[in-house]
Design an enzyme around this catalytic site. Sequence first.
Site, PDB file in Angstrom:
ATOM      1  N   LEU A 162       0.833  -1.196   0.000  1.00  0.00           N
ATOM      2  CA  LEU A 162       0.000   0.000   0.000  1.00  0.00           C
ATOM      3  C   LEU A 162       0.872   1.252   0.000  1.00  0.00           C
ATOM      4  CD1 LEU A 162      -2.919   1.180   0.354  1.00  0.00           C
ATOM      5  CD2 LEU A 162      -2.485   1.128   2.825  1.00  0.00           C
ATOM      6  N   ILE A 173      12.565   2.734   5.392  1.00  0.00           N
ATOM      7  CA  ILE A 173      12.813   1.764   6.460  1.00  0.00           C
ATOM      8  C   ILE A 173      11.833   0.600   6.417  1.00  0.00           C
ATOM      9  CG2 ILE A 173      12.703   1.478   8.983  1.00  0.00           C
ATOM     10  CD1 ILE A 173      13.998   4.185   9.260  1.00  0.00           C
ATOM     11  N   SER A 209       5.356   2.492   0.559  1.00  0.00           N
ATOM     12  CA  SER A 209       6.738   2.045   0.724  1.00  0.00           C
ATOM     13  C   SER A 209       7.610   3.226   1.121  1.00  0.00           C
ATOM     14  CB  SER A 209       7.245   1.436  -0.586  1.00  0.00           C
ATOM     15  OG  SER A 209       8.593   1.062  -0.464  1.00  0.00           O
ATOM     16  N   ASP A 235       6.821  13.524  14.437  1.00  0.00           N
ATOM     17  CA  ASP A 235       7.051  13.303  13.002  1.00  0.00           C
ATOM     18  C   ASP A 235       5.749  13.571  12.251  1.00  0.00           C
ATOM     19  OD1 ASP A 235       8.551  12.674  10.778  1.00  0.00           O
ATOM     20  OD2 ASP A 235       8.291  10.519  10.965  1.00  0.00           O
ATOM     21  N   GLN A 247       7.747  -1.020   4.720  1.00  0.00           N
ATOM     22  CA  GLN A 247       6.636  -0.858   3.790  1.00  0.00           C
ATOM     23  C   GLN A 247       5.400  -1.519   4.383  1.00  0.00           C
ATOM     24  OE1 GLN A 247       8.146  -2.397   0.057  1.00  0.00           O
ATOM     25  NE2 GLN A 247       7.049  -4.325   0.269  1.00  0.00           N
TER      26      GLN A 247
END
Length: 549
Positions: A129, A134, A131, A287, A136
């Site tokens: 879905l 680090i 990628s 993040d 996917q």
Amino acid sequence: MTLASIRRGYHVIKTLLQYGLDDVLPPKMTPWYFKLARNSLFWIRNKHKNKPGGERLKLAMQELGPVYIKLGQMLSTRRDLLSDEWASELAMLQDKVPPFDGALARQAIEAELKAPIESLFDDFNEIPLASASISQVHTATLKSNGKDVVLKVLRPNVETKIQADLQLMSQTAKLIEYLLGEGNRLRPAEVIEDYRVTILGELNLKLEALNAVKLRNNFLDSDALYVPYVYEEFCYPRLMVMERIYGISVSDIAALKAQGTNFKLLAERGVELFFTQVFRDNFFHADMHPGNIFISRDHPENPYYIGLDCGIMGTLSEVDKRYLAENFLAFFNRDYHRIAQLYIESGWVSEKTDLQAFEQAIKVVCEPMFNKPLDEISFGHVLLELFRTARHFDIVVQPQLVLLEKTLLYIEGLGRQLYPQLDLWQTAKPFLEQWMADQVGPKAMFKKVSTKLPYWADKLPEFPELIYDNLKLGRKLLSSQQQMLDKYLKYQQQAHKSNYLLITSAVLLICGTLLINRDATLWTPYVCLVSGIILWFVGWRSRPKNRKF
């Protein structure tokens, strides 16, 4: 150093030189032997001479791969280290890489589960879905309840590759500090160490799962944020399974407009979410770029955020939180003296700093901002400029504050992208004032005392014995002090007596010596000399021997 690391190092240097990044190095870092090595070992032509330095660095990092892309993204928030042009270019780096084979993903997932995928999941899709560098993500349906889930799995051998690149970065940073005098101020080794801690945290999906569970629990009853459910029984260091969500990417403004989203409410909720995470929960998502934030499809008039990817989370100490809140409020009130005091009191800047000079530097930076309307002042850039100013006064870099600054810049940029008229000050100030009142008011005092009551109740029976022991110790100390005082007085008396005799003997000896050379009575000088010798002997013998009291 292994052959593989030497080969990787050569590739990194070659890539940097292809983009002409040696041109931007200061003369201190390009001595004659550097130029000799450059021309003899790396005969690479700069193909990008006409591009600005920041763009060249961005392209080089993009080519070097995931570790360097993430480093560039982190450096884009360090405007105290880089110019605005370079930081803005690095902020455009995208963590998008081609997916790895779905069969390899299946193999990695089954190795963690220690069971075939089909025994636990239906409809596993080997086509990912999403990628990233680090990991996917693959979709499936959980057999036990029929719910849609996503399986996040680490890339094969990603840990080894990242460790090798980190080692190379660390060695390069130390070399820069050695070659460049300014390297100590820029602290490249410290920057790489902060990055190492961050990226290694992302390599443990079990830790990310625990972070997601905690964030979800913090906002279970919230109308502003939804965190997908994590299936902890299927989470391992290299695998994480969580509820699949169906939202609209926060960067897809057209789709949000099409469904009639209330942008004003959404932007204000984003600001409130940030301050709630930082000041109420002391656990914030660090993040929050657009790839990790989605908006609900249902109830567009009352929209909420959906938060993904909890690999990087930030926390602040109670001291940091209080100083940060006071800092913002002092800025609201244009109290630059208080801002300078707070930086020194918090330990972010040395206590030896010249307070007046620091206050003046802060005023020079902040005062021009008040010439703009409040809704045009950037909260994130205020914090950024304050830290940049403090850098000239040898600020001690606080990794948790760097994460906070990065998150605030993301949130503010996102809020103004959704609703350009967002007055972040008006939204944040009441929250900060209420938080400060809760921290220092009567209720806060009562709460702090009440939390300590069980401890003091446990210690209360020991109080009589502690009081008796302290009184006993006090009597001993008084007795000991009296003995020391008596010894000291005795010593002083002996010293005075000895000094008196020695001075008198010296006078007699001098007089006797002088009288011998004159026409004095025969016996007078000798009486003086003999008396002086006797008194000197007695005085010397009477000196106090022990100086310990």
